[in-house]
Design a protein around this motif. Structure first.
Motif, PDB file in Angstrom:
ATOM      1  N   LYS A 107       9.155  -4.520  -0.789  1.00  0.00           N
ATOM      2  CA  LYS A 107      10.544  -4.070  -0.804  1.00  0.00           C
ATOM      3  C   LYS A 107      10.620  -2.554  -0.716  1.00  0.00           C
ATOM      4  O   LYS A 107       9.762  -1.843  -1.239  1.00  0.00           O
ATOM      5  N   GLU A 108      11.674  -2.074  -0.107  1.00  0.00           N
ATOM      6  CA  GLU A 108      11.835  -0.627   0.085  1.00  0.00           C
ATOM      7  C   GLU A 108      11.837   0.122  -1.244  1.00  0.00           C
ATOM      8  O   GLU A 108      11.207   1.183  -1.382  1.00  0.00           O
ATOM      9  N   ASN A 109      12.532  -0.417  -2.271  1.00  0.00           N
ATOM     10  CA  ASN A 109      12.641   0.283  -3.546  1.00  0.00           C
ATOM     11  C   ASN A 109      11.319   0.418  -4.288  1.00  0.00           C
ATOM     12  O   ASN A 109      11.178   1.255  -5.178  1.00  0.00           O
ATOM     13  N   THR A 110      10.328  -0.412  -3.918  1.00  0.00           N
ATOM     14  CA  THR A 110       9.029  -0.335  -4.577  1.00  0.00           C
ATOM     15  C   THR A 110       8.251   0.890  -4.120  1.00  0.00           C
ATOM     16  O   THR A 110       7.352   1.365  -4.817  1.00  0.00           O
ATOM     17  N   GLU A 111       8.584   1.407  -2.935  1.00  0.00           N
ATOM     18  CA  GLU A 111       7.944   2.625  -2.418  1.00  0.00           C
ATOM     19  C   GLU A 111       6.451   2.450  -2.202  1.00  0.00           C
ATOM     20  O   GLU A 111       5.668   3.391  -2.332  1.00  0.00           O
ATOM     21  N   TYR A 112       6.043   1.225  -1.873  1.00  0.00           N
ATOM     22  CA  TYR A 112       4.624   0.956  -1.633  1.00  0.00           C
ATOM     23  C   TYR A 112       4.298   1.078  -0.154  1.00  0.00           C
ATOM     24  O   TYR A 112       3.242   1.587   0.221  1.00  0.00           O
ATOM     25  N   CYS A 113       5.195   0.599   0.686  1.00  0.00           N
ATOM     26  CA  CYS A 113       4.981   0.672   2.123  1.00  0.00           C
ATOM     27  C   CYS A 113       6.337   0.548   2.811  1.00  0.00           C
ATOM     28  O   CYS A 113       7.348   0.274   2.167  1.00  0.00           O
ATOM     29  N   LYS A 114       6.357   0.758   4.102  1.00  0.00           N
ATOM     30  CA  LYS A 114       7.585   0.616   4.889  1.00  0.00           C
ATOM     31  C   LYS A 114       7.312  -0.342   6.039  1.00  0.00           C
ATOM     32  O   LYS A 114       6.291  -0.228   6.730  1.00  0.00           O
ATOM     33  N   LEU A 115       8.247  -1.281   6.239  1.00  0.00           N
ATOM     34  CA  LEU A 115       8.082  -2.264   7.304  1.00  0.00           C
ATOM     35  C   LEU A 115       8.344  -1.636   8.666  1.00  0.00           C
ATOM     36  O   LEU A 115       9.361  -0.976   8.874  1.00  0.00           O
ATOM     37  N   SER A 116       7.412  -1.854   9.584  1.00  0.00           N
ATOM     38  CA  SER A 116       7.596  -1.392  10.955  1.00  0.00           C
ATOM     39  C   SER A 116       8.454  -2.400  11.714  1.00  0.00           C
ATOM     40  O   SER A 116       8.774  -3.472  11.201  1.00  0.00           O
ATOM     41  N   SER A 117       8.801  -2.069  12.940  1.00  0.00           N
ATOM     42  CA  SER A 117       9.616  -2.981  13.755  1.00  0.00           C
ATOM     43  C   SER A 117       8.881  -4.284  14.033  1.00  0.00           C
ATOM     44  O   SER A 117       9.495  -5.323  14.269  1.00  0.00           O
ATOM     45  N   SER A 118       7.560  -4.245  13.961  1.00  0.00           N
ATOM     46  CA  SER A 118       6.765  -5.451  14.212  1.00  0.00           C
ATOM     47  C   SER A 118       6.512  -6.262  12.934  1.00  0.00           C
ATOM     48  O   SER A 118       5.853  -7.304  12.974  1.00  0.00           O
ATOM     49  N   ASN A 128      15.757   1.587 -11.053  1.00  0.00           N
ATOM     50  CA  ASN A 128      15.786   0.595  -9.969  1.00  0.00           C
ATOM     51  C   ASN A 128      14.795  -0.544 -10.186  1.00  0.00           C
ATOM     52  O   ASN A 128      15.044  -1.673  -9.742  1.00  0.00           O
ATOM     53  N   ASN A 129      13.684  -0.255 -10.849  1.00  0.00           N
ATOM     54  CA  ASN A 129      12.599  -1.240 -10.870  1.00  0.00           C
ATOM     55  C   ASN A 129      12.325  -1.895 -12.224  1.00  0.00           C
ATOM     56  O   ASN A 129      11.697  -2.961 -12.255  1.00  0.00           O
TER      57      ASN A 129
END
Length: 304
Positions: free
Chosen positions: A244-255, A279-280
């Motif tokens: 999830k975005e709020n976790t700030e672990y990674c960001k999903l690419s378009s793929s 938030n968490n």
């Protein structure tokens, strides 16, 4: 002789599936298992106490040293759930270090069979449930119970279902969360510590929330859903939180690939948002409640 037999029995089962690992912090494990114990029926609590009391002196002293308490301190179920971390670097238990987590591929949105071919959290939960339910030797059942309580804590910590290339967030360096230098440790213990509540007060508060759910018809159905979830469901819940975005672990690419977030320019780390705890914590508090409710249900099933 009984101790040797029990260890040989359980270890031989472990080695069927196994060839540095992280774990939910001591406070997280104790809170989950304290709540789970209190959710058990009186009869099952008695059975759990009997198994905890079987912990051999060497293991009890090792555990108490790990928890920085007196060597002769009495061990409760909440403490016994920390035991797998206290011995994970000792032979032959270090063979199951890989059972403390699940590594997935960065383009996966669900845990796959291949992710657990050499053993993972799912392996540990399934095996130790079976040992508790079917093994006649009480000490083997006791060791399996300590592991089971531990596994339920770990599988509900989102970054225990994550990516190997950064050690489940262990190499995701952060610099602005008190007491933690990487994202994995933030979720292991620092978010919990940020509540500024003692373990007993936090467990009491979360148990009150569970009790309120039982008294509400709509929320009670949610409790029933938690109890009926499969082990894979639990793992996939953690994975979804991890990406999830709020976790700030990674960001999903378009793929659909969960790509690493780069460090801040010119820094070997990055800063988390100021509202990261706000938030968490609600998310992690639900995970702690789910772990306790599900663990209690599994123990009731396996011991009765």
């Amino acid at each position: 002789m009984q101790l040797i037999f029990a260890k040989v029995t359980l270890i031989s089962l472990l080695l069927l599936f196994s060839n540095g690992t992280h774990a939910l912090s001591q406070n997280g494990h104790r809170i989950v298992c304290d709540m789970a114990f209190q959710l058990l029926s009186k009869n099952t609590q008695k059975k759990v106490k009997e198994l905890v009391d079987l912990m051999p002196k060497w293991d009890r002293e090792k555990l108490n040293d790990y928890q920085k308490v007196g060597a002769s301190s009495k061990v409760k179920f909440s403490n016994a759930c920390v035991w797998p971390d206290s011995i994970k670097n000792n032979n032959p238990w270090n063979k199951v270090k890989i059972w403390h987590y699940i590594n997935v591929q960065r383009d996966e949105s669900e845990v796959q069979l291949d992710d657990c071919l050499v053993g993972c959290l799912i392996t540990g939960i399934n095996l130790h449930s079976k040992v508790i339910k079917s093994e006649s030797d009480k000490l083997s059942k006791a060791y399996a119970l300590y592991f089971l309580g531990h596994w339920y804590g770990d599988i509900h910590q989102p970054l225990h279902v994550s990516f190997a290339d950064d050690i489940g967030g262990g190499d995701t360096k952060i610099r602005n969360f008190s007491g933690c230098s990487n994202l994995h440790s933030v979720w292991d213990g620092c978010i919990i510590k940020e509540t500024n509540l003692s373990e007993s007060k936090l467990a009491k508060s979360l148990l009150k929330s569970i009790a309120n759910m039982k008294d509400n018809a709509d929320l009670k159905s949610t409790l029933d859903e938690w109890k009926s979830s499969s082990v894979k469901d639990m793992a996939n819940e953690s994975l979804q939180i991890a990406i999830k975005e709020n976790t700030e672990y990674c960001k999903l690419s378009s793929s659909g690939k969960c790509e690493k977030i780069p460090n801040d320019p010119g820094r070997p780390s990055r800063a988390l948002p100021d509202d990261y705890f706000e938030n968490n914590w609600p998310i992690l508090s639900v995970r702690l409640k789910q772990a306790a409710v599900r663990l209690a249900a599994r123990i009731e099933d396996t011991l009765n």
